[in-house]
Design a protein around this motif. Structure first.
Motif, PDB file in Angstrom:
ATOM      1  N   SER A   1       0.817  -1.220   0.000  1.00 36.85           N
ATOM      2  CA  SER A   1       0.000   0.000   0.000  1.00 36.85           C
ATOM      3  C   SER A   1       0.846   1.264   0.000  1.00 36.85           C
ATOM      4  CB  SER A   1      -0.939   0.009   1.205  1.00 36.85           C
ATOM      5  OG  SER A   1      -0.202   0.060   2.416  1.00 36.85           O
ATOM      6  N   ALA A   2       2.127   1.155   0.354  1.00 37.47           N
ATOM      7  CA  ALA A   2       2.999   2.325   0.315  1.00 37.47           C
ATOM      8  C   ALA A   2       3.326   2.739  -1.117  1.00 37.47           C
ATOM      9  CB  ALA A   2       4.288   2.048   1.081  1.00 37.47           C
ATOM     10  N   SER A   3       3.207   1.805  -2.045  1.00 42.14           N
ATOM     11  CA  SER A   3       3.547   2.097  -3.443  1.00 42.14           C
ATOM     12  C   SER A   3       2.344   2.111  -4.375  1.00 42.14           C
ATOM     13  CB  SER A   3       4.546   1.055  -3.966  1.00 42.14           C
ATOM     14  OG  SER A   3       5.772   1.132  -3.270  1.00 42.14           O
ATOM     15  N   TYR A   4       1.316   1.297  -4.077  1.00 40.32           N
ATOM     16  CA  TYR A   4       0.218   1.118  -5.023  1.00 40.32           C
ATOM     17  C   TYR A   4      -1.108   1.606  -4.459  1.00 40.32           C
ATOM     18  CZ  TYR A   4       3.422  -1.843  -7.638  1.00 40.32           C
ATOM     19  OH  TYR A   4       4.504  -2.307  -8.352  1.00 40.32           O
ATOM     20  N   GLU A   5      -1.940   2.133  -5.350  1.00 43.44           N
ATOM     21  CA  GLU A   5      -3.298   2.507  -4.995  1.00 43.44           C
ATOM     22  C   GLU A   5      -4.206   1.301  -5.176  1.00 43.44           C
ATOM     23  OE1 GLU A   5      -6.564   5.982  -6.012  1.00 43.44           O
ATOM     24  OE2 GLU A   5      -4.960   5.575  -7.439  1.00 43.44           O
ATOM     25  N   PRO A   6      -4.952   0.908  -4.151  1.00 42.09           N
ATOM     26  CA  PRO A   6      -5.816  -0.271  -4.297  1.00 42.09           C
ATOM     27  C   PRO A   6      -7.010  -0.002  -5.195  1.00 42.09           C
ATOM     28  CG  PRO A   6      -6.173   0.759  -2.171  1.00 42.09           C
ATOM     29  CD  PRO A   6      -5.016   1.484  -2.802  1.00 42.09           C
ATOM     30  N   GLY A   7      -7.498  -1.055  -5.836  1.00 38.68           N
ATOM     31  CA  GLY A   7      -8.717  -0.957  -6.628  1.00 38.68           C
ATOM     32  C   GLY A   7      -9.942  -1.015  -5.738  1.00 38.68           C
ATOM     33  N   HIS A   8     -11.096  -0.745  -6.340  1.00 45.08           N
ATOM     34  CA  HIS A   8     -12.347  -0.685  -5.587  1.00 45.08           C
ATOM     35  C   HIS A   8     -13.475  -1.467  -6.258  1.00 45.08           C
ATOM     36  CE1 HIS A   8     -10.562   2.427  -3.061  1.00 45.08           C
ATOM     37  NE2 HIS A   8     -10.136   2.996  -4.167  1.00 45.08           N
ATOM     38  N   GLU A   9     -13.185  -2.136  -7.376  1.00 43.94           N
ATOM     39  CA  GLU A   9     -14.237  -2.829  -8.112  1.00 43.94           C
ATOM     40  C   GLU A   9     -13.815  -4.254  -8.438  1.00 43.94           C
ATOM     41  OE1 GLU A   9     -16.287   0.914 -10.526  1.00 43.94           O
ATOM     42  OE2 GLU A   9     -14.882  -0.409 -11.582  1.00 43.94           O
ATOM     43  N   ALA A  10     -14.672  -5.215  -8.087  1.00 45.14           N
ATOM     44  CA  ALA A  10     -14.486  -6.592  -8.531  1.00 45.14           C
ATOM     45  C   ALA A  10     -14.940  -6.686  -9.986  1.00 45.14           C
ATOM     46  CB  ALA A  10     -15.271  -7.548  -7.650  1.00 45.14           C
ATOM     47  N   VAL A  11     -14.278  -7.552 -10.757  1.00 48.87           N
ATOM     48  CA  VAL A  11     -14.520  -7.590 -12.198  1.00 48.87           C
ATOM     49  C   VAL A  11     -14.797  -9.015 -12.665  1.00 48.87           C
ATOM     50  CG1 VAL A  11     -13.531  -7.157 -14.485  1.00 48.87           C
ATOM     51  CG2 VAL A  11     -13.086  -5.550 -12.605  1.00 48.87           C
ATOM     52  N   VAL A  12     -15.881  -9.175 -13.413  1.00 45.50           N
ATOM     53  CA  VAL A  12     -16.200 -10.421 -14.108  1.00 45.50           C
ATOM     54  C   VAL A  12     -16.155 -10.125 -15.603  1.00 45.50           C
ATOM     55  CG1 VAL A  12     -17.940 -12.192 -14.505  1.00 45.50           C
ATOM     56  CG2 VAL A  12     -17.617 -11.254 -12.210  1.00 45.50           C
ATOM     57  N   ALA A  13     -15.397 -10.921 -16.343  1.00 46.55           N
ATOM     58  CA  ALA A  13     -15.204 -10.675 -17.775  1.00 46.55           C
ATOM     59  C   ALA A  13     -15.685 -11.872 -18.583  1.00 46.55           C
ATOM     60  CB  ALA A  13     -13.726 -10.408 -18.073  1.00 46.55           C
ATOM     61  N   ALA A  14     -16.123 -11.612 -19.805  1.00 46.33           N
ATOM     62  CA  ALA A  14     -16.677 -12.663 -20.667  1.00 46.33           C
ATOM     63  C   ALA A  14     -15.586 -13.309 -21.515  1.00 46.33           C
ATOM     64  CB  ALA A  14     -17.760 -12.085 -21.570  1.00 46.33           C
ATOM     65  N   LEU A  15     -15.501 -14.637 -21.415  1.00 49.80           N
ATOM     66  CA  LEU A  15     -14.713 -15.454 -22.325  1.00 49.80           C
ATOM     67  C   LEU A  15     -15.673 -16.290 -23.167  1.00 49.80           C
ATOM     68  CD1 LEU A  15     -11.936 -16.778 -19.890  1.00 49.80           C
ATOM     69  CD2 LEU A  15     -11.640 -15.085 -21.706  1.00 49.80           C
ATOM     70  N   PRO A  16     -15.225 -16.855 -24.271  1.00 47.07           N
ATOM     71  CA  PRO A  16     -16.132 -17.681 -25.086  1.00 47.07           C
ATOM     72  C   PRO A  16     -16.688 -18.887 -24.333  1.00 47.07           C
ATOM     73  CG  PRO A  16     -14.135 -17.144 -26.308  1.00 47.07           C
ATOM     74  CD  PRO A  16     -13.904 -16.702 -24.900  1.00 47.07           C
ATOM     75  N   TRP A  17     -16.029 -19.294 -23.248  1.00 42.52           N
ATOM     76  CA  TRP A  17     -16.398 -20.507 -22.528  1.00 42.52           C
ATOM     77  C   TRP A  17     -17.152 -20.209 -21.225  1.00 42.52           C
ATOM     78  CZ3 TRP A  17     -11.352 -18.964 -23.652  1.00 42.52           C
ATOM     79  CH2 TRP A  17     -10.888 -19.398 -24.900  1.00 42.52           C
ATOM     80  N   GLY A  18     -17.323 -18.945 -20.910  1.00 48.17           N
ATOM     81  CA  GLY A  18     -17.996 -18.570 -19.676  1.00 48.17           C
ATOM     82  C   GLY A  18     -17.342 -17.361 -19.043  1.00 48.17           C
ATOM     83  N   GLN A  19     -17.862 -16.972 -17.881  1.00 50.99           N
ATOM     84  CA  GLN A  19     -17.395 -15.764 -17.219  1.00 50.99           C
ATOM     85  C   GLN A  19     -16.139 -16.040 -16.388  1.00 50.99           C
ATOM     86  OE1 GLN A  19     -18.895 -12.734 -17.686  1.00 50.99           O
ATOM     87  NE2 GLN A  19     -20.322 -13.726 -19.078  1.00 50.99           N
ATOM     88  N   LEU A  20     -15.239 -15.063 -16.398  1.00 45.89           N
ATOM     89  CA  LEU A  20     -13.975 -15.134 -15.674  1.00 45.89           C
ATOM     90  C   LEU A  20     -13.967 -14.099 -14.563  1.00 45.89           C
ATOM     91  CD1 LEU A  20     -10.913 -16.186 -15.644  1.00 45.89           C
ATOM     92  CD2 LEU A  20     -10.425 -14.104 -16.968  1.00 45.89           C
ATOM     93  N   GLY A  21     -13.764 -14.545 -13.318  1.00 47.16           N
ATOM     94  CA  GLY A  21     -13.594 -13.634 -12.200  1.00 47.16           C
ATOM     95  C   GLY A  21     -12.120 -13.297 -12.040  1.00 47.16           C
ATOM     96  N   MET A  22     -11.786 -12.002 -12.010  1.00 43.22           N
ATOM     97  CA  MET A  22     -10.401 -11.549 -12.009  1.00 43.22           C
ATOM     98  C   MET A  22      -9.967 -11.143 -10.598  1.00 43.22           C
ATOM     99  SD  MET A  22     -10.647  -9.346 -15.570  1.00 43.22           S
ATOM    100  CE  MET A  22      -8.897  -8.940 -15.674  1.00 43.22           C
ATOM    101  N   THR A  23      -8.882 -11.764 -10.120  1.00 38.08           N
ATOM    102  CA  THR A  23      -8.267 -11.382  -8.856  1.00 38.08           C
ATOM    103  C   THR A  23      -6.765 -11.388  -9.046  1.00 38.08           C
ATOM    104  OG1 THR A  23      -7.912 -13.547  -7.802  1.00 38.08           O
ATOM    105  CG2 THR A  23     -10.148 -12.626  -7.686  1.00 38.08           C
ATOM    106  N   ILE A  24      -6.027 -10.938  -8.020  1.00 40.71           N
ATOM    107  CA  ILE A  24      -4.565 -10.908  -8.081  1.00 40.71           C
ATOM    108  C   ILE A  24      -3.997 -11.289  -6.717  1.00 40.71           C
ATOM    109  CG2 ILE A  24      -2.494  -9.493  -8.465  1.00 40.71           C
ATOM    110  CD1 ILE A  24      -4.196  -7.662 -10.256  1.00 40.71           C
ATOM    111  N   CYS A  25      -3.194 -12.326  -6.667  1.00 40.20           N
ATOM    112  CA  CYS A  25      -2.316 -12.703  -5.572  1.00 40.20           C
ATOM    113  C   CYS A  25      -2.964 -12.613  -4.188  1.00 40.20           C
ATOM    114  CB  CYS A  25      -1.034 -11.870  -5.630  1.00 40.20           C
ATOM    115  SG  CYS A  25       0.352 -12.607  -4.700  1.00 40.20           S
ATOM    116  N   TYR A  26      -2.681 -11.578  -3.402  1.00 39.44           N
ATOM    117  CA  TYR A  26      -3.144 -11.468  -2.015  1.00 39.44           C
ATOM    118  C   TYR A  26      -4.664 -11.504  -1.909  1.00 39.44           C
ATOM    119  CZ  TYR A  26      -2.987  -9.777   2.866  1.00 39.44           C
ATOM    120  OH  TYR A  26      -3.127  -9.630   4.228  1.00 39.44           O
ATOM    121  N   ASP A  27      -5.357 -11.163  -2.983  1.00 44.63           N
ATOM    122  CA  ASP A  27      -6.819 -11.305  -3.015  1.00 44.63           C
ATOM    123  C   ASP A  27      -7.240 -12.733  -2.661  1.00 44.63           C
ATOM    124  OD1 ASP A  27      -7.495  -8.667  -3.853  1.00 44.63           O
ATOM    125  OD2 ASP A  27      -7.237  -9.205  -5.960  1.00 44.63           O
ATOM    126  N   LEU A  28      -6.355 -13.699  -2.899  1.00 46.46           N
ATOM    127  CA  LEU A  28      -6.677 -15.105  -2.665  1.00 46.46           C
ATOM    128  C   LEU A  28      -7.111 -15.356  -1.226  1.00 46.46           C
ATOM    129  CD1 LEU A  28      -6.669 -18.077  -3.603  1.00 46.46           C
ATOM    130  CD2 LEU A  28      -4.205 -18.126  -3.146  1.00 46.46           C
TER     131      LEU A  28
END
Length: 289
Positions: free
Chosen positions: A136-163
């Motif tokens: 948090s000293a270097s990066y601004e956190p996001g505020h929106e969870a994102v679901v994106a469309a792939l041809p095979w279904g929806q993809l939920g996007m997260t990154i690392c510590y979100d796990l």
């Protein structure tokens, strides 16, 4: 007769990114091409594909806004040339408000950026052995969870510590995600302790495939990451796993398997509202015998 695809091939790109953006982009490009040659239709790179840098001043000197970033330009070109869905796990970029962001990009086979996700949860921890991180000293956190469309279904996007935040993944699954993306740069101590367990848990409890490309090895900045990129089934099975060195890991994703799991144990439909209450002290006249 339905023309809906029944399966697709995933290619996870594992890297050992350093401090030089151009070298990291070149290394990622080589591995993405290898993934496409191996038949991958969806290719994911790890967190911090373009740079792994803990020093804030060096980071600020190296990164650019998305519109000017050479990695973004190169990866859009690659997706179009190779005809793949390219999920750049994350890039360090200058955000719209002037602060660095840890941003994931989903790029279509036409080279179009179809989705952006800025990492919500910042890795601010003190680990056993003296390692300390303050994202948090270097990066601004996001505020929106994102679901994106792939041809095979929806993809939920997260990154690392979100796990480590299961409510985020549950929200993505409830919003229609069939796949959860967790590109990462897990440290070696936390990876050894928690990586497999947490990824399998997110897959099982949300009945989603999980795709997690990682950084692996000893980096120029002195950090050591865990690697072990994983593809996990909705039943919690490890379908593919990397070691530590840079490589591409492949898995074939069967869509019917997801439908079977959700039908057998329909827990996504069984959430119920509840209140949390604080239990009162045992009344004085209720004495245990």
């Amino acid at each position: 007769m339905s023309d809906t695809p029944k399966s697709f091939r995933v290619g996870l790109v594992q890297m050992c990114a350093g401090r030089m953006v151009d070298r990291n982009i070149a290394a990622a490009t080589e591995l993405i091409r290898a993934a496409a040659r191996g038949g991958a239709q969806y290719v994911q790179t790890p967190e911090m594909t373009n740079i792994l840098e803990l020093d804030r001043e060096r980071l600020l000197a190296a990164i650019k806004p998305e519109v000017d970033d050479p990695g973004v330009t190169q990866f859009r070109f690659l997706a179009r040339e190779l005809g793949i869905w390219l999920h750049v796990g994350s890039l360090a970029l200058v955000g719209e408000r002037g602060r660095p962001v840890n941003r994931s990009l989903l790029i279509s086979p036409e080279g179009r950026i179809d989705a952006r996700y800025d990492k919500i949860h910042m890795f601010d921890v003190d680990l056993p052995g003296g390692e300390s991180y303050r994202e948090s000293a270097s990066y601004e956190p996001g505020h929106e969870a994102v679901v994106a469309a792939l041809p095979w279904g929806q993809l939920g996007m997260t990154i690392c510590y979100d796990l480590r935040f299961p409510h985020l993944h549950r929200a993505l699954a409830k919003a229609g995600a069939r796949f959860l993306a967790v590109p990462a740069a897990f440290t070696k101590p936390t990876g050894l302790a928690h990586w497999h367990t947490l990824l399998r848990a997110r897959a099982i409890e949300n009945q989603c495939y999980v795709f997690a490309a990682g950084q692996g090895g000893c980096h120029e900045n002195g950090r050591e990451t865990f690697g072990h990129s994983l593809v996990i089934s909705p039943w919690g099975e490890v379908l593919a796993e990397a070691d530590v060195q840079p490589a591409v890991t492949f898995a074939d994703v069967e869509l019917q398997r997801l439908e079977d799991v959700r039908r057998q144990v329909p827990s996504l439909r069984h959430d119920r509202p509840f209140d949390v209450v604080y239990a009162a002290d045992t009344p004085p006249n209720e004495v245990a015998s």
